[in-house]
Design a protein around this motif. Structure first.
Motif, PDB file in Angstrom:
ATOM      1  N   PRO A 167       0.827  -1.216   0.000  1.00 14.72           N
ATOM      2  CA  PRO A 167       0.000   0.000   0.000  1.00 14.72           C
ATOM      3  C   PRO A 167       0.855   1.257   0.000  1.00 14.72           C
ATOM      4  CG  PRO A 167       0.013  -0.995   2.183  1.00 14.72           C
ATOM      5  CD  PRO A 167       0.784  -1.926   1.295  1.00 14.72           C
ATOM      6  N   GLU A 168       1.368   1.576  -1.156  1.00 15.98           N
ATOM      7  CA  GLU A 168       2.287   2.715  -1.227  1.00 15.98           C
ATOM      8  C   GLU A 168       2.173   3.397  -2.587  1.00 15.98           C
ATOM      9  OE1 GLU A 168       6.123   0.999  -0.670  1.00 15.98           O
ATOM     10  OE2 GLU A 168       6.095  -0.093  -2.567  1.00 15.98           O
ATOM     11  N   VAL A 169       2.654   4.621  -2.605  1.00 17.81           N
ATOM     12  CA  VAL A 169       2.707   5.399  -3.834  1.00 17.81           C
ATOM     13  C   VAL A 169       4.010   5.125  -4.575  1.00 17.81           C
ATOM     14  CG1 VAL A 169       2.919   7.783  -4.673  1.00 17.81           C
ATOM     15  CG2 VAL A 169       1.123   7.195  -3.023  1.00 17.81           C
ATOM     16  N   GLY A 170       5.088   5.064  -3.839  1.00 18.95           N
ATOM     17  CA  GLY A 170       6.386   4.746  -4.439  1.00 18.95           C
ATOM     18  C   GLY A 170       7.185   5.986  -4.817  1.00 18.95           C
ATOM     19  N   ALA A 171       8.501   5.823  -4.859  1.00 19.11           N
ATOM     20  CA  ALA A 171       9.416   6.958  -5.073  1.00 19.11           C
ATOM     21  C   ALA A 171       9.211   7.617  -6.432  1.00 19.11           C
ATOM     22  CB  ALA A 171      10.859   6.480  -4.933  1.00 19.11           C
ATOM     23  N   GLU A 172       8.955   6.798  -7.452  1.00 16.02           N
ATOM     24  CA  GLU A 172       8.816   7.360  -8.804  1.00 16.02           C
ATOM     25  C   GLU A 172       7.596   8.275  -8.900  1.00 16.02           C
ATOM     26  OE1 GLU A 172       8.187   5.708 -13.363  1.00 16.02           O
ATOM     27  OE2 GLU A 172       8.866   4.338 -11.815  1.00 16.02           O
ATOM     28  N   GLN A 173       6.492   7.822  -8.334  1.00 10.72           N
ATOM     29  CA  GLN A 173       5.278   8.632  -8.402  1.00 10.72           C
ATOM     30  C   GLN A 173       5.405   9.884  -7.513  1.00 10.72           C
ATOM     31  OE1 GLN A 173       0.432   7.911  -8.273  1.00 10.72           O
ATOM     32  NE2 GLN A 173       1.754   6.374  -7.435  1.00 10.72           N
ATOM     33  N   LEU A 174       6.116   9.731  -6.400  1.00  7.09           N
ATOM     34  CA  LEU A 174       6.348  10.897  -5.537  1.00  7.09           C
ATOM     35  C   LEU A 174       7.142  11.969  -6.284  1.00  7.09           C
ATOM     36  CD1 LEU A 174       7.136   9.407  -2.022  1.00  7.09           C
ATOM     37  CD2 LEU A 174       5.447  11.174  -2.529  1.00  7.09           C
ATOM     38  N   ILE A 207       1.597   3.471   3.128  1.00  8.88           N
ATOM     39  CA  ILE A 207       2.892   3.456   3.816  1.00  8.88           C
ATOM     40  C   ILE A 207       3.614   4.790   3.696  1.00  8.88           C
ATOM     41  CG2 ILE A 207       5.222   2.472   3.689  1.00  8.88           C
ATOM     42  CD1 ILE A 207       3.955  -0.245   3.150  1.00  8.88           C
ATOM     43  N   ASP A 208       3.652   5.329   2.466  1.00  7.69           N
ATOM     44  CA  ASP A 208       4.347   6.596   2.263  1.00  7.69           C
ATOM     45  C   ASP A 208       3.362   7.758   2.107  1.00  7.69           C
ATOM     46  OD1 ASP A 208       3.418   5.638  -0.141  1.00  7.69           O
ATOM     47  OD2 ASP A 208       5.330   5.730  -1.179  1.00  7.69           O
ATOM     48  N   GLY A 209       2.223   7.625   2.765  1.00 10.30           N
ATOM     49  CA  GLY A 209       1.238   8.714   2.739  1.00 10.30           C
ATOM     50  C   GLY A 209       1.801  10.003   3.309  1.00 10.30           C
ATOM     51  N   ASP A 210       2.644   9.881   4.331  1.00  9.97           N
ATOM     52  CA  ASP A 210       3.252  11.088   4.906  1.00  9.97           C
ATOM     53  C   ASP A 210       4.113  11.814   3.877  1.00  9.97           C
ATOM     54  OD1 ASP A 210       2.055  10.685   7.333  1.00  9.97           O
ATOM     55  OD2 ASP A 210       3.845   9.907   8.333  1.00  9.97           O
ATOM     56  N   ASP A 211       4.795  11.047   3.033  1.00  8.33           N
ATOM     57  CA  ASP A 211       5.630  11.680   2.011  1.00  8.33           C
ATOM     58  C   ASP A 211       4.764  12.461   1.018  1.00  8.33           C
ATOM     59  OD1 ASP A 211       7.902  10.567   3.140  1.00  8.33           O
ATOM     60  OD2 ASP A 211       7.793   8.759   1.914  1.00  8.33           O
ATOM     61  N   VAL A 212       3.602  11.883   0.674  1.00 14.56           N
ATOM     62  CA  VAL A 212       2.689  12.587  -0.223  1.00 14.56           C
ATOM     63  C   VAL A 212       2.223  13.890   0.422  1.00 14.56           C
ATOM     64  CG1 VAL A 212       0.427  12.504  -1.351  1.00 14.56           C
ATOM     65  CG2 VAL A 212       1.893  10.474  -1.339  1.00 14.56           C
ATOM     66  N   MET A 213       1.814  13.794   1.674  1.00 16.07           N
ATOM     67  CA  MET A 213       1.286  14.996   2.329  1.00 16.07           C
ATOM     68  C   MET A 213       2.400  16.022   2.553  1.00 16.07           C
ATOM     69  SD  MET A 213      -1.749  14.156   2.112  1.00 16.07           S
ATOM     70  CE  MET A 213      -2.290  15.795   2.603  1.00 16.07           C
ATOM     71  N   ASN A 214       3.622  15.547   2.786  1.00 19.44           N
ATOM     72  CA  ASN A 214       4.738  16.490   2.911  1.00 19.44           C
ATOM     73  C   ASN A 214       4.972  17.230   1.597  1.00 19.44           C
ATOM     74  OD1 ASN A 214       5.202  15.921   5.594  1.00 19.44           O
ATOM     75  ND2 ASN A 214       6.745  14.350   5.178  1.00 19.44           N
TER      76      ASN A 214
END
Lengths: 120, 322
Positions: free
Chosen positions: B172-179, B215-222
């Motif tokens: 359940p993640e967005v991933g580095a590439e999409q970020l 998992i990397d939802g915080d990275d998206v919101m950041n």
């Protein structure tokens, strides 16, 4: 200067005694080992009980596809690949009952793949 | 000049019975007009009033005790959207269009069935993101065959929409590439631009042990930090929910198949089917904003006409925001 034969024998016995004690103490601190098998869509066993503050080693294997092994409160986030053993060493610091999940999509029953972790 | 950022848009949900209608309208004040003029400069287009719908979790192909009616709720939702006096510009679908199948042909037929039902919408601008039941088994291949990329962005009447995929990577993640793509996509916008993110899983830790998180939802919101007018729409949890944190407002849409209990429940178990109220808990969220006021949120539970009389549809047709 040569040591008397009897003294040497006593020294050897003393060393052996100490050595005999050390493994005993080390064994007491060895982590408990729990083998866990993942297969679609269950973990076996589906419930484990751990002791707060006591180290434990989880040995994870998969008998079919890739699975996840995720429990955020205990900072566990692993992948279990078929043909490999994934080792997880932890010392739980928080008592409680937790639900660990497979977080690697593994098929139509994936959402129900979980196990209970009790920390006493 | 300072602005109350929440006054940029009037976002109001309407009583649809199923799904959510969002209405976007500039405010009448001189200050708001100036704000919209500036927004138009930043996004390349002035914000003008429009409405859009969020539907979610139809699970076409699902068959089981929590909902033996299959696609009935989805079909009814389409009828109700089509009955609106003013048609929405867009329909956003936040994942789990279909229920998965190990048989690829069966899954493909389910996707076709989804497209056939969604194709009945008068509004032809249907924008979808996949859910894990659409993309988990094949990494999103079937979804892409039918709808194109699983993440993308577009502008509509001055609002920037971002579709995020947090299901195609198995975890359940967005991933580095999409970020990285997201950060690049956002770079051209001013911090005051109105942004609507739509995705499947929540981008915050709603209940990780039920896989209600990214998992990397915080990275998206950041990555969205500093953008002052962010709305996140998601599905997955089969129930209404709202969460406000910092600059962002998160809203979940109810599903079109069955409902899950609240996150505080001890067990994640669907509510049982109620033959007397077959679409219970498939209601809607009403959102409205006013100048210098926090978002007003109204949650309305309705039922469907053919099973429960005309109350639901009459309430819809009387809603003044439509």
């Amino acid at each position: 200067m040569r040591l008397p034969h009897r003294r040497i024998t006593l020294a050897v016995l003393l060393v052996l005694g100490v050595v005999a004690l050390v493994p005993h103490r080390t064994r007491a601190q060895d982590p408990k080992v729990i083998n866990i098998t993942a297969k679609r869509f269950e973990f076996s066993p589906n419930q484990i009980t751990l002791k707060k503050g006591e180290p434990v080693k989880l040995l994870l294997t998969s008998s079919d596809v890739v699975h996840g092994f995720f429990l955020k409160p205990l900072k566990i986030d692993e992948i279990i690949e078929p043909g490999k053993t994934t080792e997880v060493n932890l010392t739980p610091q928080t008592a409680g009952t937790f639900l660990l999940i497979c977080d690697h999509f593994c098929g139509v029953g994936h959402a129900n793949m979980n196990m209970k972790v009790i920390v006493e | 000049m300072t602005f109350d950022r929440r006054s940029f848009l009037k976002i109001s949900g309407a009583a649809l019975g199923i799904g959510v209608l969002y209405q976007v309208a500039p405010l009448a004040s001189a200050e708001a007009s100036e704000t919209f003029r500036l927004l138009g400069r930043h996004s390349g287009e002035a914000v003008t009033p429009f409405s859009f719908i969020q539907l979610s979790d139809a699970h076409v192909g699902f068959s089981g005790p929590p909902d033996p009616l299959g696609t009935k709720a989805f079909e009814r939702a389409v009828e109700m959207v089509n009955a609106l006096p003013h048609q929405p510009d867009l329909v956003l679908f936040t994942g789990d269009l279909t229920h998965d199948s190990e048989d690829k042909d069966v899954h493909a037929k389910r996707m076709q069935n989804f497209r056939e039902i969604a194709g009945r919408l008068k509004t032809k601008k249907l924008m979808c993101v996949p859910g894990e039941h659409d993309a988990g088994l094949d990494g999103g291949a079937l979804f892409r065959e039918n709808f194109g990329p699983t993440n993308y962005s577009f502008d509509h009447r001055g609002v920037h929409f971002i579709a995020l995929d947090n299901v195609s990577r198995a975890k359940p993640e967005v991933g580095a590439e999409q970020l990285a793509w997201l950060k690049k996509d956002l770079a051209r916008f001013s911090k005051s631009a109105p942004i609507v993110v739509f995705t499947h899983r929540p981008l915050f830790d709603l209940k990780p042990e039920w896989e209600w998180f990214t998992i990397d939802g915080d990275d998206v919101m950041n990555a969205l930090t500093g953008y002052e007018n962010v709305t996140v729409l998601y599905g997955h949890i089969h129930r209404d929910d709202e969460h406000h944190e910092g600059h962002a407002h998160h809203y979940a849409a109810r599903s079109l198949i069955f409902a899950f209990p609240e996150p505080t429940a001890p067990v994640k178990k669907p509510y049982p089917f109620d033959k007397d109220q077959p679409f219970k808990r498939l209601g809607i969220r009403v959102l409205s904003a006013a100048p210098k006021q926090p978002l007003a949120v109204q949650d309305v539970e309705l039922t469907l006409r053919e099973y429960s009389g005309l109350n639901g549809i009459q309430q819809i047709l009387k809603t003044p925001t439509l």
